[in-house]
Enzyme design. Structure first.
Site, PDB file in Angstrom:
ATOM      1  N   HIS A  96       0.125   5.103   6.951  1.00  0.00           N
ATOM      2  CA  HIS A  96       0.258   5.501   5.550  1.00  0.00           C
ATOM      3  C   HIS A  96       0.487   7.011   5.411  1.00  0.00           C
ATOM      4  CE1 HIS A  96      -2.046   1.679   5.387  1.00  0.00           C
ATOM      5  NE2 HIS A  96      -1.225   1.460   4.369  1.00  0.00           N
TER       6      HIS A  96
ATOM      7  N   SER B  48       0.802  -1.219   0.000  1.00  0.00           N
ATOM      8  CA  SER B  48       0.000   0.000   0.000  1.00  0.00           C
ATOM      9  C   SER B  48       0.840   1.275   0.000  1.00  0.00           C
ATOM     10  CB  SER B  48      -0.934   0.003   1.219  1.00  0.00           C
ATOM     11  OG  SER B  48      -0.187  -0.163   2.419  1.00  0.00           O
TER      12      SER B  48
ATOM     13  N   ASN C  73       3.845  -5.359   5.740  1.00  0.00           N
ATOM     14  CA  ASN C  73       2.640  -6.042   6.223  1.00  0.00           C
ATOM     15  C   ASN C  73       2.986  -7.337   6.956  1.00  0.00           C
ATOM     16  OD1 ASN C  73       0.598  -4.225   5.358  1.00  0.00           O
ATOM     17  ND2 ASN C  73       0.834  -4.966   3.268  1.00  0.00           N
TER      18      ASN C  73
ATOM     19  N   ASP D 216      -4.463   6.596  10.361  1.00  0.00           N
ATOM     20  CA  ASP D 216      -4.061   5.264  10.804  1.00  0.00           C
ATOM     21  C   ASP D 216      -2.638   5.242  11.349  1.00  0.00           C
ATOM     22  OD1 ASP D 216      -2.453   5.391   8.541  1.00  0.00           O
ATOM     23  OD2 ASP D 216      -3.618   3.952   7.392  1.00  0.00           O
TER      24      ASP D 216
ATOM     25  N   GLY E 224      -2.247  -4.281   1.062  1.00  0.00           N
ATOM     26  CA  GLY E 224      -2.386  -5.543   1.779  1.00  0.00           C
ATOM     27  C   GLY E 224      -1.389  -6.597   1.344  1.00  0.00           C
TER      28      GLY E 224
END
Length: 229
Positions: A208, A57, A122, A205, A94
């Site tokens: 990002h 991402s 991730n 979040d 993801g």
């Protein structure tokens, strides 16, 4: 009568001479145009090389417009310098190292001249076994090098919050320099240098980057990428 005939003949010769000069000039102009068109065609036919960003991402530009993600900003830098490189954004939100390994073959059809590998984040956030992550990343590197031995590889290092414990966090960080040393790759020590952990440069979040954060990430990537182009 003879005088008129002489004058008439002179007129014919004069017009013929003008016609010859005109044809010569026209031919010269035509040749110049063909030559100019040939040069233009040479410029158009100059082979364009490819920079493939393969990641998760971060590369995909989660939460920002595609043209604000750092790969697009790198393309702008390339274009501003007149370099014949096309950037392909192979980011997928993801993505893990395992899923990246499973889909790399399809992206290698792009025949990248420079391959930027940005995966593993991730894995770390999910607490995946570190040896598996390292093995998957090595698998991706192996496939690129086997398919295109002359392709240059730029490895983007990543770090994670200490949620999984200090030992896991420290060992995760070492995956990237270890791989870079083993495979003789150019390494970006930390992709999010100057961005990670700064609320002003990250989305709610906390993971990002915002559009402003991507500008800094692009500068970080460019520092290591430009000498490779």
């Amino acid at each position: 009568m003879n005088k008129l005939r002489v004058i008439s003949l002179l007129s014919v010769f004069f017009l013929a001479a003008i016609g010859a000069v005109s044809c010569s000039e026209s031919q010269k102009t035509s040749e110049e145009e063909v030559s100019s068109e040939g040069k233009e065609d040479e410029k158009k036919e100059e082979p364009q090389k490819t920079v493939l960003f393969f990641g998760d991402s971060m590369t995909a530009g989660y939460g920002v417009d595609q043209d604000k993600a750092f790969p697009a900003l790198v393309q702008e830098k390339i274009d501003s310098l007149g370099m014949a490189y096309k950037v392909i954004n192979g980011g997928l939100s993801g993505e893990t190292s395992a899923s990246g390994l499973s889909r790399i073959d399809w992206f290698l059809e792009a025949k990248p001249d420079v391959f930027v590998l940005e995966l593993g984040g991730n894995d770390g956030l999910r607490g995946i076994n570190l040896s598996a992550t390292k093995e998957n990343l090595q698998g991706i590197i192996d496939k690129v090098q086997k398919e295109y031995p002359s392709t240059k590889i730029l490895l983007a290092g990543m770090q994670i919050p200490p949620n999984m414990g200090e030992e896991y966090t420290a060992d995760f960080k070492e995956i990237f320099p270890d791989l870079a040393e083993k495979n003789n790759l150019v390494l970006i020590p930390f992709l999010l240098d100057g961005v990670g952990g700064d609320p002003a440069l990250n989305q709610p979040d906390g993971i990002h980057p915002t559009a402003e954060g991507h500008i800094i990430v692009a500068e970080t990537v460019w520092e290591y990428l430009e000498p490779m182009l």
